[in-house]
Design an enzyme around this catalytic site. Structure first.
Site, PDB file in Angstrom:
ATOM      1  N   HIS A  12      73.463  30.874  15.161  1.00  0.00           N
ATOM      2  CA  HIS A  12      73.582  32.136  15.069  1.00  0.00           C
ATOM      3  C   HIS A  12      74.753  32.632  15.406  1.00  0.00           C
ATOM      4  CE1 HIS A  12      68.876  33.243  15.183  1.00  0.00           C
ATOM      5  NE2 HIS A  12      69.519  32.845  13.970  1.00  0.00           N
TER       6      HIS A  12
ATOM      7  N   ASN B 196      68.235  27.294   7.255  1.00  0.00           N
ATOM      8  CA  ASN B 196      68.848  26.842   8.179  1.00  0.00           C
ATOM      9  C   ASN B 196      68.029  26.121   9.088  1.00  0.00           C
ATOM     10  OD1 ASN B 196      70.825  28.699   7.208  1.00  0.00           O
ATOM     11  ND2 ASN B 196      70.384  30.297   8.800  1.00  0.00           N
TER      12      ASN B 196
ATOM     13  N   ARG C 103      70.696  22.268  14.535  1.00  0.00           N
ATOM     14  CA  ARG C 103      71.780  22.974  13.929  1.00  0.00           C
ATOM     15  C   ARG C 103      72.955  23.760  14.726  1.00  0.00           C
ATOM     16  NH1 ARG C 103      68.076  28.522  12.441  1.00  0.00           N
ATOM     17  NH2 ARG C 103      70.440  29.436  12.503  1.00  0.00           N
TER      18      ARG C 103
ATOM     19  N   CYS D 104      66.973  33.096   2.294  1.00  0.00           N
ATOM     20  CA  CYS D 104      67.733  33.947   3.213  1.00  0.00           C
ATOM     21  C   CYS D 104      68.596  33.062   4.163  1.00  0.00           C
ATOM     22  CB  CYS D 104      66.962  34.995   3.938  1.00  0.00           C
ATOM     23  SG  CYS D 104      65.697  34.277   4.921  1.00  0.00           S
TER      24      CYS D 104
HETATM   25  C1  PEP Z   1      66.707  30.329   8.706  1.00  0.00           C
HETATM   26  O1  PEP Z   1      66.029  29.657   9.694  1.00  0.00           O
HETATM   27  O2  PEP Z   1      67.264  29.842   7.647  1.00  0.00           O
HETATM   28  C2  PEP Z   1      66.985  31.974   9.012  1.00  0.00           C
HETATM   29  C3  PEP Z   1      67.321  32.629   7.995  1.00  0.00           C
HETATM   30  O3  PEP Z   1      66.637  32.254  10.170  1.00  0.00           O
HETATM   31  P1  PEP Z   1      67.518  31.995  11.553  1.00  0.00           P
HETATM   32  O4  PEP Z   1      69.043  31.522  10.882  1.00  0.00           O
HETATM   33  O5  PEP Z   1      67.601  33.306  12.238  1.00  0.00           O
HETATM   34  O6  PEP Z   1      66.793  30.990  12.176  1.00  0.00           O
HETATM   35 MG    MG Z   2      65.108  30.434  11.180  1.00  0.00          MG
END
Ligand code: PEP
Ligand code: MG
Length: 602
Positions: free
Chosen positions: A208, A471, A482, A519
C-alpha cells in the site's frame, strides 16, 4: 570502500564525501533530487525536528502527557492480568510499569529535549538507543533480553505521543524520505509536505505504501539494505525511480545529468494531463472501461479528464489514516457523499475497511504472527460487528441519491457475502424505522483469496459485480508476501496459476453477465494490460497516473491480437516461458508502444 550487496559505485577522490551508488528496486517512476530525512519507529514513525527555544516547553508537556497515557494503559493491562501474574511471578507488563514509573527515565528524555532542542520522539530514540546498546552488550542472556522491554516501553510512549499535536516544522519541499519500512499512514501524513521521493529497505511493488507513492507521483525505490546506516538526515541524494538507483553525495557531473532527468519527469507530469480523454477503444473497436482507484475527490476529477468512467476502488481504510482512528458514522457519511459527488454518474465502489487487527485494535493487544492470514478485512468486520454495522449504515445513508456500491474485501466464499447482506438488510430496516433515507447500493466481492476463485460460480450468483484484487490474489496464490522485498522474485504476476485464476474469474462473470473490474496494480501496468485484455478483461481500475499510459496501450492494440497472445501463453508451464513469450510479443507486434530493450526480469 564499502562492500555491500547493493553497492555499485565509485569512491571519488576529493574534499567532499564520495559519491555512493546503491542499487534498488524501482517501485514508483520518476527522478528526484533532494535532502535525506531519516524516518524511524515502527508503529509511530517520526524524524528529528529541531525546535526553537519557544517550543521546548510545549514539547516537555507533550512528553509528560504521553508518559501519563502510557502509564495508565499499563496500569489497566496489569490489573486485567492480575490473577495470571500472581501465578507466574512478576509479569512482563509489571516490569514495563516499573520502567516507566522510574522518574530518572523521564528526566533523561527531558534533558535530551532541553539540551539538544529536539522533539520528544527524537529524544526518546536517542536515550532508547543508548539503553539498548548497553543491554545488548551484557553477557547474561536473561538480562541481555531486557532490551526488548525497553524498546516496548519506548514504542508505547511514542504511540501515545502520536495523539498529541506535534511540534510544527516545515518539512522542506525537496526532502527525500528514507526509512526501513514506511507505513501507508506515514505517507498520508506527509502528503501535505510533498517530499520529493521515498527510499526504503522493505516493501513490494503492490504494498500500500508504494501504491500511494505512485498515486502521489513520488518517485520511490525499495530494497536498499541497511538504508538508515548508510544515509543521514541532510545528505544530498538522487532517487532514480526508473532505473532503480539511489545516489548519495552525487558529484557535480552526476547532478547535472540527473537535473535534466528530474526536469523531464516534472514536465512529463504536466504533459500527461494533455492526453485526450473520452471512451477508450482498442484498434478493432472494442470499448474498454477505465476507472480510477481513488479516495480523493481532486484526484478523481483529474482522472475524469483523462477518461476515467467512475471510481472502481475506494479503499475506505485510508479514512482511518486521515482520522487517525475509526471515523464516526457521521464522518463516514460525509466522506462517502463527497467522493460520490465527485464521481457523479460513473459512481464509486467503496470497499469496506480492509484493515488488520494491529491497525484497528490496541497495538499491544493484537500482535499476529501472520497478519495477512489473520483477522483482516471482512473477518475483522464480522468479528467486530459494531464497526462494520456503523460503516454499512454510513454507506446506506450516503448512497441515497448517489451512485455508491459496496465491495467486500477478502471474501473466501459465499458465507461472508450472505453475512454482510443480512447485516445490510438489518441496518436498512433500522434506518427506515427511524425515518432515515437510504439508497440501494449494489454488493460486490473482492476476488483476491484463492478459495474464492475455486467457488467463483457460487460467488457470482450471490453478488452484483466482482473486483479482481490481483495484488492479494498473487500474494496468496504464490504464498509470496507482497510487502516483503526479499521474496519479490517469487511474486510473479505472469505465473500460469495467476493467469488461469484471472481467466476463470473473468469467464464466470461474463457468462453470468456481471461486471468484473480488475483493480489490482496489474491493471495499471502497460506491460500487463494486453495480457489482461486477452484474458477477457473489459474493465480496468487504476491509479490516476497510470491512466494516460494505459489508454495509449489499449488504443494502440487490437483485441484480436491480445487474444492470440493469451492463446499463445495458455499452455505454457512456467512463468519464465510466459514472460519471455509476452515480452517478445510486445516488441514484435507493438514495437511502437514498448521499449525494445524491455524484459520482465529487469
Ligand atoms: C488487491 O488486493 O489487488 C487490491 C486491489 O486491494 P489492496 O491492494 O488494497 O489489497
Ligand atoms: Mg487486496
Amino acid at each position: 570502500m564499502i562492500s555491500d550487496d547493493n553497492f555499485e559505485g565509485a569512491d571519488l577522490p576529493g574534499e567532499t564525501a564520495p559519491e555512493i551508488r546503491l542499487r534498488a528496486r524501482a517501485v514508483s517512476r520518476g527522478v528526484a533530487i533532494g535532502m535525506i530525512v531519516c524516518f524511524h519507529g515502527a508503529n509511530r514513525q517520526f524524524y528529528r525536528i529541531d525546535l526553537k527555544d519557544s517550543q521546548i516547553e510545549h514539547e516537555l508537556k507533550r512528553l509528560d502527557k504521553a508518559i501519563g497515557v502510557a502509564k495508565r494503559q499499563l496500569d489497566k493491562i496489569v490489573s486485567r492480568k492480575q490473577g495470571r501474574i500472581a501465578e507466574s511471578g512478576p509479569g512482563i507488563f509489571e516490569s514495563h510499569r516499573m520502567l516507566i514509573a522510574d522518574s530518572s527515565l523521564q528526566s533523561k528524555f527531558e534533558k535530551e529535549i532541553y539540551d539538544q532542542k529536539v522533539n520528544a520522539e527524537w529524544a526518546i530514540k536517542l536515550i532508547t538507543d543508548v539503553y539498548v546498546a548497553k543491554y545488548k552488550a551484557i553477557e547474561d542472556e536473561h538480562l541481555r533480553d531486557r532490551y526488548i522491554d525497553i524498546e516496548d516501553v519506548s514504542d508505547r510512549i511514542l504511540a501515545a505521543l502520536g495523539s498529541t499535536p506535534a511540534a510544527k516544522r516545515a518539512f522542506a519541499k525537496d526532502s527525500i524520505v528514507a526509512a526501513k519500512d514506511l507505513k501507508p499512514s506515514t505517507l498520508v501524513e506527509l502528503a501535505d509536505h510533498g517530499p520529493q521521493a521515498v527510499i526504503t529497505e522493505n516493501g513490494g511493488w503492490t504494498s500500500h505504501t508504494f501504491i500511494l507513492a505512485r498515486e502521489m507521483n513520488w518517485p520511490a525505490v525499495t530494497g536498499v539494505k541497511r538504508i538508515l546506516r548508510r544515509v543521514k538526515t541532510g545528505d544530498l541524494a538522487i532517487v532514480d525511480g526508473y532505473g532503480g538507483h539511489v545516489i548519495i553525495n552525487p558529484t557535480r557531473e552526476t547532478l547535472e545529468s540527473y537535473s535534466s532527468e528530474a526536469a523531464r519527469f516534472h514536465s512529463g507530469l504536466a504533459a500527461a494531463s494533455a492526453i485526450s480523454s473520452g471512451p477508450v477503444k482498442t484498434l478493432d473497436g472494442r470499448q474498454i472501461r477505465i476507472f480510477a482507484n481513488s479516495d480523493a475527490p481532486a484526484v478523481y476529477r483529474k482522472a475524469k479528464t483523462l477518461g476515467a468512467q467512475g471510481i472502481g476502488l475506494y479503499r475506505s481504510e485510508f479514512l482511518f489514516n486521515r482520522f487517525r482512528g475509526f471515523p464516526t458514522e457521521a464522518e463516514q457519511v460525509e466522506a462517502y457523499r463527497v467522493i460520490a459527488d465527485a464521481a457523479g454518474d460513473g459512481g464509486v465502489k467503496i470497499r469496506t475497511f480492509d484493515l488488520g487487527a494491529d491497525q484497528l485494535l490496541d497495538q499491544n493487544a493484537a500482535r499476529e504472527k501472520n497478519p495477512a492470514l489473520g483477522m483482516r478485512a471482512i473477518r475483522l468486520g464480522l468479528g467486530y460487528k459494531k464497526l462494520l454495522r456503523t460503516q454499512l449504515r454510513a454507506l446506506l445513508r450516503a448512497s441515497f441519491g448517489r451512485k455508491i456500491d459496496i465491495v467486500i474485501p477478502m471474501i473466501s466464499g459465499v458465507s461472508e457475502i450472505r453475512a454482510v447482506r443480512a447485516l445490510l438488510e438489518h441496518e436498512r430496516e433500522q434506518l427506515a424505522a427511524k425515518g432515515k433515507e437510504t439508497g440501494s447500493p449494489l454488493l460486490g466481492a473482492m476476488v483476491e483469496v484463492p478459495s474464492a476463485v475455486l467457488v467463483i460460480e457460487e460467488i457470482v450468483k450471490e453478488t452484483d459485480f466482482l473486483c479482481l484484487g490481483t495484488n492479494d490474489l498473487i500474494q496468496y496464490l504464490l504464498a509470496a508476501d507482497r510487502d516483503n522485498e526479499s521474496v519479490a522474485g517469487w511474486f510473479r504476476t505472469l505465473h500460469p496459476a495467476v493467469l488461469r485464476a484471472i481467466s476463470g474469474v473473468l469467464k464466470s462473470a461474463a457468462n453470468a453477465g456481471k461486471p468484473a473490474i480488475v483493480c489490482g496494480e496489474m491493471a495499471g501496468s502497460p506491460y500487463y494490460v494486453p495480457v489482461l485484455l486477452g484474458l477477457g478483461a473489459t474493465e480496468l481500475s487504476m491509479n490516476v497516473h497510470s491512466i494516460a499510459r494505459v489508454r495509449k496501450i489499449v488504443t494502440g492494440v487490437a483485441l484480436e491480437e491480445t487474444k492470440k497472445l493469451a492463446a499463445a501463453i495458455e499452455s505454457l508451464a512456467t512463468v519464465e516461458e510466459i514472460e519471455d513469450t509476452v515480452s517478445q510479443h510486445l516488441k514484435k507486434n507493438w514495437g511502437h508502444l514498448f521499449p525494445q530493450d524491455f524484459s520482465f526480469s529487469s
